[in-house]
Motif scaffolding. Structure first.
Motif, short mmCIF file in Angstrom:
data_model
loop_
_atom_site.label_atom_id
_atom_site.label_comp_id
_atom_site.label_asym_id
_atom_site.label_seq_id
_atom_site.Cartn_x
_atom_site.Cartn_y
_atom_site.Cartn_z
N PHE A 348 -0.16 0.92 -28.28
CA PHE A 348 -0.01 2.17 -27.55
C PHE A 348 0.62 1.89 -26.19
N VAL A 349 1.23 2.92 -25.64
CA VAL A 349 1.73 2.89 -24.27
C VAL A 349 1.13 4.09 -23.55
N ALA A 350 0.32 3.83 -22.53
CA ALA A 350 -0.26 4.89 -21.72
C ALA A 350 0.60 5.06 -20.47
N SER A 351 0.97 6.28 -20.15
CA SER A 351 1.85 6.51 -19.00
C SER A 351 1.27 7.61 -18.13
N CYS A 352 1.52 7.46 -16.83
CA CYS A 352 1.10 8.49 -15.88
C CYS A 352 2.20 8.67 -14.86
N ASP A 353 2.26 9.85 -14.28
CA ASP A 353 3.25 10.17 -13.25
C ASP A 353 2.60 11.13 -12.27
N TYR A 354 2.03 10.56 -11.21
CA TYR A 354 1.31 11.36 -10.23
C TYR A 354 2.12 11.43 -8.93
N ASP A 355 2.41 12.64 -8.48
CA ASP A 355 3.04 12.78 -7.17
C ASP A 355 2.04 12.46 -6.06
N ARG A 356 0.82 12.86 -6.27
CA ARG A 356 -0.20 12.59 -5.25
C ARG A 356 -1.57 12.62 -5.90
N ILE A 357 -2.27 11.52 -5.79
CA ILE A 357 -3.65 11.46 -6.24
C ILE A 357 -4.44 10.72 -5.17
N GLY A 358 -5.46 11.37 -4.67
CA GLY A 358 -6.15 10.86 -3.49
C GLY A 358 -7.59 10.49 -3.76
N LEU A 359 -8.15 9.85 -2.76
CA LEU A 359 -9.55 9.45 -2.78
C LEU A 359 -10.25 10.24 -1.69
N SER A 360 -11.29 10.97 -2.04
CA SER A 360 -12.04 11.75 -1.07
C SER A 360 -13.44 11.17 -0.95
N VAL A 361 -13.71 10.61 0.22
CA VAL A 361 -15.01 9.99 0.44
C VAL A 361 -16.04 11.09 0.71
N ILE A 362 -17.17 10.97 0.04
CA ILE A 362 -18.23 11.96 0.18
C ILE A 362 -18.82 11.85 1.59
N PRO A 363 -18.95 12.97 2.33
CA PRO A 363 -19.53 12.91 3.69
C PRO A 363 -20.89 12.24 3.68
N GLY A 364 -21.07 11.34 4.64
CA GLY A 364 -22.31 10.59 4.72
C GLY A 364 -22.31 9.30 3.93
N ARG A 365 -21.23 9.06 3.15
CA ARG A 365 -21.17 7.86 2.31
C ARG A 365 -20.00 6.96 2.74
N GLU A 366 -19.54 7.13 3.99
CA GLU A 366 -18.42 6.34 4.47
C GLU A 366 -18.72 4.85 4.48
N LEU A 367 -19.95 4.49 4.81
CA LEU A 367 -20.31 3.07 4.86
C LEU A 367 -20.16 2.42 3.49
N GLN A 368 -20.55 3.13 2.43
CA GLN A 368 -20.42 2.58 1.08
C GLN A 368 -18.95 2.38 0.71
N PHE A 369 -18.10 3.32 1.15
CA PHE A 369 -16.66 3.17 0.89
C PHE A 369 -16.12 1.93 1.60
N THR A 370 -16.54 1.75 2.84
CA THR A 370 -16.08 0.59 3.61
C THR A 370 -16.54 -0.70 2.96
N ARG A 371 -17.77 -0.73 2.46
CA ARG A 371 -18.26 -1.93 1.80
C ARG A 371 -17.43 -2.26 0.57
N ALA A 372 -17.09 -1.24 -0.21
CA ALA A 372 -16.28 -1.47 -1.41
C ALA A 372 -14.90 -2.01 -1.03
N MET A 373 -14.30 -1.45 0.03
CA MET A 373 -13.00 -1.94 0.49
C MET A 373 -13.10 -3.38 0.96
N LYS A 374 -14.17 -3.69 1.67
CA LYS A 374 -14.32 -5.05 2.21
C LYS A 374 -14.48 -6.05 1.08
N ARG A 375 -15.25 -5.70 0.05
CA ARG A 375 -15.39 -6.61 -1.10
C ARG A 375 -14.04 -6.87 -1.76
N ALA A 376 -13.24 -5.81 -1.87
CA ALA A 376 -11.95 -5.95 -2.55
C ALA A 376 -10.99 -6.82 -1.75
#
Length: 710
Positions: A348-376
């Motif tokens: 199979f070939v899976a294809s996508c074409d997104y003009d804009r797809i974003g990440l919205s951090v849940i209010p109050g959960r910014e620290l968890q987002f930062t931790r995930a970024m730091k691990r990566a």
């Protein structure tokens, strides 16, 4: 087993039998169900002794009434109990020569034990394949049965219907059943999944998929097929099975362990055609990207499957989970769905074409987002949970199916050692190179230990790749030496022509041999290994700043490919200001003069000393040049900084004396080139002064064209 008889065997134990001897010449028993004769059995020469407290029967039950037999089985299966009347003629002469034949009648109400738990494991799977004869798709397998009882059976093939909410989903040809005395058995099965015929049929399949994906499981109703559809089993059994419904849960079936494959074993390539990322300090917790990509998927076809399966529309609605399985961000629902096209049997070939797809951090959960970024970034470890739903529309060999809100839940735990760009049939692998041209180098400030530069770069980007980031800086290290800090105040790249301003704080180490080695390796066309790393306050994007504090990444530059349009493995070619415009060697005076242009503005640049050795073909020495410009130039206030190189002006040096090679080989080479040019490699040590910063560096110029004159 046939329409008229059932052959059965049974052992009856009498463990408390005493010293008596029982000898029964014959027993003839007839079974009645609700007043109707079901059938009869005749057994003879039954004997129990103190030594043999067991009777082994191997007899035939003769079916007298197929309808009554079917009703008996239906009642037993539906109510788990059965009421019959047993009438028997028993010869008693074994207990006494003149005892008569006794007639015995007994009403029996037998409660059946609950059905045993059966472990079923599928093996020897073949298919599914398109069934041209019956329609739909058909797969076959051998089921390994495990019963917790010592029982055995041999049953002729039967046909079953599998229904879900009253909709027949599939039909199965089951058997012959072979169960051995240990409770282990084999059950060959051939299943035909029906073509989708109605919207209710489609809805039933969708609901099954949702329940299976959520881990809830589903329950099928299994009953016998219409008796007229097959004749491999007795009529009374076919009629009984038709009226018996057995619930079967999906969790009863276990697939072989080798069916589950890691995702890295089935994803063969990733080709990215468009990639654009955006991250700004104004919206620091909500980056977004535009991406167009194709993923090639190749599932090992161990079962010779040949079915059609294409996803016309797949729309994810997912959120990211932290290590406590709590959501910290949601992924924007894309406006363009993912498509999956089939290119082979299970390819199979899976294809996508997104003009804009974003990440919205849940209010109050910014620290968890930062931790995930730091691990990566810092730990090279992506460890997040993914939870959400998929809206799927697909075309299969049994018809079209639309599934709304298919649950998806998985954990991604991926470690990587280095950052890579996947190839494939993408633009990066089609000999396209981005052109980078340095258009301006301006000195902002100098001290003895540092030169601050502002560099304007033109980027001709042939790729549909780009990015916007409001600000970022990284430290650059070579062999443990912090050579520079490079940053941008705003980076915006898109396809086509781009103007980028880069700010460089060059750290000067005039007495450190590693600085000389860096210039030598870069000018010699060797591989140069650099390390980039983050530091506190390297960006105003707060989660990125926190993540980059522990980030470091080594990478190697093949400097021989810089500026080359050949089959370079890199992704860009450089155009840099040309400093050395011309070199002329004069034979009679044994001297050389060079014309140079200083491309650096904002600070005075002087050449102070130069020591050079020229080689022909990298191994034939031609001569040595040693010159101190500070002794030859006009002095100011008792000292000279050397030869001044004004910005953007061609300056020709005085004739610099050359000590020629004493061997005849070098002289012959030069003499033959009189009036023309000679490609000379020059190993050079240079001392310069840029503003207030003294610079010492060593370079290797390869195959520079030198004009040979008398």
């Amino acid at each position: 087993m046939n329409d008229d008889a059932v052959l059965f065997a049974v052992d009856i134990q009498f463990p408390d039998w005493g010293d008596r001897v029982a000898n029964i010449p014959f027993v003839n028993a007839t079974i009645y169900h609700h007043g109707h004769t079901v059938g009869w059995v005749y057994a003879s020469n039954l004997k129990v002794t103190p030594q043999e407290k067991r009777i082994s029967l191997y007899e035939v039950f003769h079916v007298a009434n197929s309808d009554a037999m079917a009703r008996l089985l239906i009642e037993a299966a539906s109510s788990r109990r059965v009421a019959v009347n047993a009438q028997a003629k028993i010869a008693l002469s074994g207990f006494g020569k003149y005892l008569p034949v006794a007639d015995v009648s007994r009403n029996l109400d037998v409660v059946l034990p609950p059905p045993p738990n059966v472990n079923v494991t599928a093996c020897d799977v073949v298919g599914p394949v398109v069934d041209m004869r019956r329609g739909g798709i058909t797969a076959q397998a051998n089921l390994k049965l495990g019963l917790p009882a010592f029982a055995s059976a041999n049953v002729s093939p039967i046909w079953l219907d599998f229904s879900y909410h009253g909709i027949v989903i599939a039909a199965a040809e089951v058997g012959p059943v072979s169960i051995y005395a240990s409770g282990v058995g084999d059950l060959p099965v051939k299943v035909n999944v029906r073509q989708i015929e109605t919207s209710a049929h489609e809805a039933a399949l969708a609901d099954m998929a949702i329940k299976a994906s959520s881990g809830e499981g589903f329950e099928l109703a299994v009953s016998g097929a219409d008796p007229s559809r097959y004749d491999t089993a007795p009529l009374w059994l076919r009629r009984a099975l038709r009226n018996i419904t057995i619930p079967v849960r999906s969790d009863m079936f276990q697939l072989p362990h080798d069916v589950s494959l890691p995702i890295e074993d089935i994803v063969k390539s990733v080709a990215v055609d468009k990639l654009y990322g955006y991250w700004s300090a104004k919206d620091s917790f909500n980056p977004w990207a535009g991406v167009s990509a194709q993923v090639s998927i190749d599932i090992p076809n161990t079962t010779a499957a040949d079915v059609k399966f294409e996803i016309e529309s797949l729309v994810p609605n997912i959120q990211l989970l932290d290590e406590d399985q709590l959501p910290f961000a949601t992924v924007d629902i894309p406006t363009t769905p993912i498509r999956v096209m089939q290119t082979g049997e299970l390819q199979f070939v899976a294809s996508c074409d997104y003009d804009r797809i974003g990440l919205s951090v849940i209010p109050g959960r910014e620290l968890q987002f930062t931790r995930a970024m730091k691990r990566a970034l810092s730990d090279r470890h992506v460890a997040i949970g993914v939870d959400g739903t998929l809206n799927v529309s697909m075309t299969t060999s049994i018809g079209q199916i639309h599934i709304e809100a298919l649950p998806i839940a998985t954990n991604i735990d991926w470690k990587f050692d280095r950052l890579e760009v996947a190839g494939g049939d993408s633009e990066m692998s089609n000999n396209k190179l981005a052109e980078i041209s340095v258009t301006r180098i301006h000195v902002l400030d100098t001290t003895r230990d540092q030169i601050k530069l502002e560099i304007d770069i033109g980027v001709e980007n042939p790729f549909t790749y780009g990015a916007f980031i409001s600000d970022m800086a990284l430290e650059v290290n070579y062999a443990g030496l912090h050579i520079a800090t490079v940053g941008v105040k705003e980076l915006s790249l898109s396809q086509g022509t781009n103007d980028v301003t880069v700010y460089v704080d060059f750290n000067n180490y005039p007495g450190d041999p590693r600085q000389r080695m860096l210039f030598l390796e870069a000018s010699s066309g060797k591989n140069v290994t650099l390390e980039i790393s983050g530091f506190p306050n390297c960006t105003t994007i707060s989660p990125l700043e926190e993540s980059l504090r522990g980030f470091s990444q080594k990478f190697t530059i093949d400097t021989s490919q810089l500026g080359s349009h050949s089959s370079s493995p890199g992704i860009f070619t450089g155009k840099f200001p040309k400093v050395l415009r011309e070199v002329v060697f004069h034979i009679f005076t044994m001297s050389a003069e060079a014309t140079v242009v200083n491309p650096v503005s904002g600070a005075s640049v002087w050449i102070q000393t130069i020591d050079a050795i020229g080689y022909y073909e990298d191994d034939i020495p031609l001569g040595v040049l040693e010159y101190d410009f500070t002794d030859k130039q006009p002095r100011r206030q008792g000292q000279s900084n050397g030869l001044l190189l004004p910005y953007n002006q061609a300056i020709t040096t005085p004739r610099l004396p050359i000590t020629a090679n004493e061997t005849s080989i070098g002289w012959d080479v030069v003499r033959r080139a009189i009036g023309g040019t000679l490609d000379v490699s020059v190993f050079t040590n240079i001392q310069m002064q840029v503003g207030n910063a003294p610079l010492n560096f060593t370079i290797m110029g390869r195959n520079a064209p030198v004009k040979i004159r008398l």
